[in-house]
Write a protein that holds these residues in place. Structure first.
Motif, PDB file in Angstrom:
ATOM      1  N   LEU A 257       0.831  -1.204   0.000  1.00 33.87           N
ATOM      2  CA  LEU A 257       0.000   0.000   0.000  1.00 33.87           C
ATOM      3  C   LEU A 257       0.866   1.254   0.000  1.00 33.87           C
ATOM      4  CD1 LEU A 257      -2.704   1.469   0.177  1.00 33.87           C
ATOM      5  CD2 LEU A 257      -2.623   1.171   2.668  1.00 33.87           C
ATOM      6  N   GLY A 258       1.909   1.256   0.819  1.00 33.51           N
ATOM      7  CA  GLY A 258       2.811   2.404   0.844  1.00 33.51           C
ATOM      8  C   GLY A 258       3.456   2.647  -0.507  1.00 33.51           C
ATOM      9  N   ALA A 259       3.897   1.562  -1.170  1.00 34.44           N
ATOM     10  CA  ALA A 259       4.513   1.696  -2.496  1.00 34.44           C
ATOM     11  C   ALA A 259       3.508   2.203  -3.518  1.00 34.44           C
ATOM     12  CB  ALA A 259       5.092   0.350  -2.926  1.00 34.44           C
ATOM     13  N   PHE A 260       2.257   1.755  -3.390  1.00 33.05           N
ATOM     14  CA  PHE A 260       1.216   2.193  -4.319  1.00 33.05           C
ATOM     15  C   PHE A 260       0.960   3.695  -4.171  1.00 33.05           C
ATOM     16  CE2 PHE A 260      -3.214   3.088  -5.341  1.00 33.05           C
ATOM     17  CZ  PHE A 260      -3.292   2.587  -6.639  1.00 33.05           C
ATOM     18  N   ILE A 261       0.867   4.154  -2.932  1.00 28.51           N
ATOM     19  CA  ILE A 261       0.663   5.579  -2.691  1.00 28.51           C
ATOM     20  C   ILE A 261       1.838   6.377  -3.246  1.00 28.51           C
ATOM     21  CG2 ILE A 261       0.498   7.349  -0.891  1.00 28.51           C
ATOM     22  CD1 ILE A 261      -1.048   5.313   0.801  1.00 28.51           C
TER      23      ILE A 261
ATOM     24  N   ILE B  12       1.315  12.601  -5.839  1.00 27.98           N
ATOM     25  CA  ILE B  12       2.404  13.561  -5.964  1.00 27.98           C
ATOM     26  C   ILE B  12       2.130  14.739  -5.036  1.00 27.98           C
ATOM     27  CG2 ILE B  12       3.722  15.045  -7.508  1.00 27.98           C
ATOM     28  CD1 ILE B  12       4.003  12.105  -8.164  1.00 27.98           C
ATOM     29  N   THR B  13       3.078  15.040  -4.156  1.00 28.04           N
ATOM     30  CA  THR B  13       2.931  16.174  -3.248  1.00 28.04           C
ATOM     31  C   THR B  13       2.719  17.468  -4.028  1.00 28.04           C
ATOM     32  OG1 THR B  13       4.131  17.582  -1.666  1.00 28.04           O
ATOM     33  CG2 THR B  13       5.460  16.252  -3.159  1.00 28.04           C
ATOM     34  N   PRO B  14       1.922  18.402  -3.514  1.00 25.48           N
ATOM     35  CA  PRO B  14       1.695  19.662  -4.226  1.00 25.48           C
ATOM     36  C   PRO B  14       2.965  20.504  -4.357  1.00 25.48           C
ATOM     37  CG  PRO B  14       0.809  19.776  -2.002  1.00 25.48           C
ATOM     38  CD  PRO B  14       1.179  18.347  -2.239  1.00 25.48           C
ATOM     39  N   TRP B  15       4.009  20.143  -3.607  1.00 24.68           N
ATOM     40  CA  TRP B  15       5.264  20.879  -3.676  1.00 24.68           C
ATOM     41  C   TRP B  15       6.179  20.331  -4.768  1.00 24.68           C
ATOM     42  CZ3 TRP B  15       4.999  25.170  -0.955  1.00 24.68           C
ATOM     43  CH2 TRP B  15       4.087  25.209   0.115  1.00 24.68           C
ATOM     44  N   ALA B  16       5.747  19.284  -5.447  1.00 22.88           N
ATOM     45  CA  ALA B  16       6.542  18.735  -6.539  1.00 22.88           C
ATOM     46  C   ALA B  16       6.415  19.615  -7.772  1.00 22.88           C
ATOM     47  CB  ALA B  16       6.090  17.310  -6.858  1.00 22.88           C
ATOM     48  N   GLU B  17       7.338  19.453  -8.699  1.00 23.41           N
ATOM     49  CA  GLU B  17       7.262  20.203  -9.949  1.00 23.41           C
ATOM     50  C   GLU B  17       6.009  19.796 -10.715  1.00 23.41           C
ATOM     51  OE1 GLU B  17       9.161  22.652 -10.728  1.00 23.41           O
ATOM     52  OE2 GLU B  17      10.377  22.389  -8.917  1.00 23.41           O
TER      53      GLU B  17
ATOM     54  N   ASP C 270       7.652  13.308   1.508  1.00 20.81           N
ATOM     55  CA  ASP C 270       8.644  13.013   0.488  1.00 20.81           C
ATOM     56  C   ASP C 270       8.538  11.548   0.112  1.00 20.81           C
ATOM     57  OD1 ASP C 270       9.663  15.587   0.496  1.00 20.81           O
ATOM     58  OD2 ASP C 270      11.082  15.144   2.111  1.00 20.81           O
ATOM     59  N   ASP C 271       9.194  11.163  -0.967  1.00 19.22           N
ATOM     60  CA  ASP C 271       9.054   9.801  -1.483  1.00 19.22           C
ATOM     61  C   ASP C 271       9.422   8.736  -0.456  1.00 19.22           C
ATOM     62  OD1 ASP C 271       8.223  10.789  -3.848  1.00 19.22           O
ATOM     63  OD2 ASP C 271      10.107  10.497  -4.925  1.00 19.22           O
ATOM     64  N   ASP C 272      10.370   9.053   0.443  1.00 17.78           N
ATOM     65  CA  ASP C 272      10.821   8.029   1.390  1.00 17.78           C
ATOM     66  C   ASP C 272      10.166   8.178   2.756  1.00 17.78           C
ATOM     67  OD1 ASP C 272      12.000  10.388   2.060  1.00 17.78           O
ATOM     68  OD2 ASP C 272      14.034   9.573   2.300  1.00 17.78           O
TER      69      ASP C 272
END
Length: 237
Positions: A120-124, A129-134, A231-233
């Motif tokens: 589930l974590g990997a799927f999310i 995508i965080t709103p702070w991403a490009e 963040d991704d991690d």
């Protein structure tokens, strides 16, 4: 809770659904849909699940003059209802289309949970995508092909089944929050102007993995107004 029956009927018909088909999607009997469309009060959890099945915010279905929750408990007013998400399609769409995400774990972890909760974590991580991403990163998931979206929906459904096998459930609530407008610059990256008014609406989503048997859970949007995303991690599973 009383809903606007005409609005429910309009959304249902726009999706080409009969009352029985909408009831099947929501996991309730046809009589519940009939009562909702007649303006008869139904349970809060049923109202939230019908909105989820119609893929609209619960607030869109409410009668304008009523409070979000008809309750004699003052502290519960203004809350949102988390309901069980039993559809891989809906889970994928909710995660993909939200800006701000809050993830909760409300169960005692065991080794048997590791594989499916990690999945589930990997799927999310892949679909949100965080709103702070490009903006290019957000566009990459928003503009995927129908075949790719179909595969993500299948994966989400398999994860929900795996969680169910471990007596776990995913409860979600989608709502909107006001936030400073987030800007994206080639030179400055993503930022919000310090001191600017919170005048921009962003979609927010709470995802709670729980072993509780409650039909619904209450959460309070005011507690999540400062959620900035992970963040991704950092997906906390």
């Amino acid at each position: 809770m009383k809903l606007d029956g005409d609005i429910i009927r309009l959304h249902r018909q726009n999706k080409g659904l009969t009352q029985a088909q909408l009831a099947h999607r929501a996991g309730y009997d046809t009589r519940t849909i009939q009562r909702a469309e007649a303006g008869t009060a139904i349970q809060n959890a049923a109202a939230a699940t019908i909105a989820q099945a119609l893929e609209v915010k619960l607030d869109r279905l409410r009668i304008r003059q009523e409070d979000l929750f008809e309750t004699n408990t003052p502290e519960a007013k203004g809350a949102v209802t988390l309901v069980e998400c039993r559809s891989g399609r809906i889970l994928f769409q909710q995660i993909r289309d939200t800006a701000f995400l809050e993830i909760e774990r409300d169960f005692e972890p065991t080794s048997s949970h590791r594989e499916v909760v990690t999945a589930l974590g990997a799927f999310i991580d892949k679909t949100w995508i965080t709103p702070w991403a490009e903006w290019q990163e957000k566009a990459a998931i928003q503009n995927i092909s129908e075949a790719e979206a179909f595969e993500f929906m299948i994966q989400a459904g398999e994860i929900l089944e795996g969680l169910s096998d471990q007596n776990l459930r995913v409860m979600t609530a989608a709502f909107e929050i006001w936030h400073e407008r987030i800007y994206h610059s080639e030179f400055e990256g993503s930022y919000a102007k310090v001191g600017s008014p919170k005048d921009t609406r962003y979609a927010a989503l709470i995802v709670c993995v729980t072993d509780m048997s409650d039909a619904s859970l209450l959460r309070y949007p005011k507690d999540y107004v400062d959620v900035r995303g992970y963040d991704d991690d950092e997906i906390p599973f």
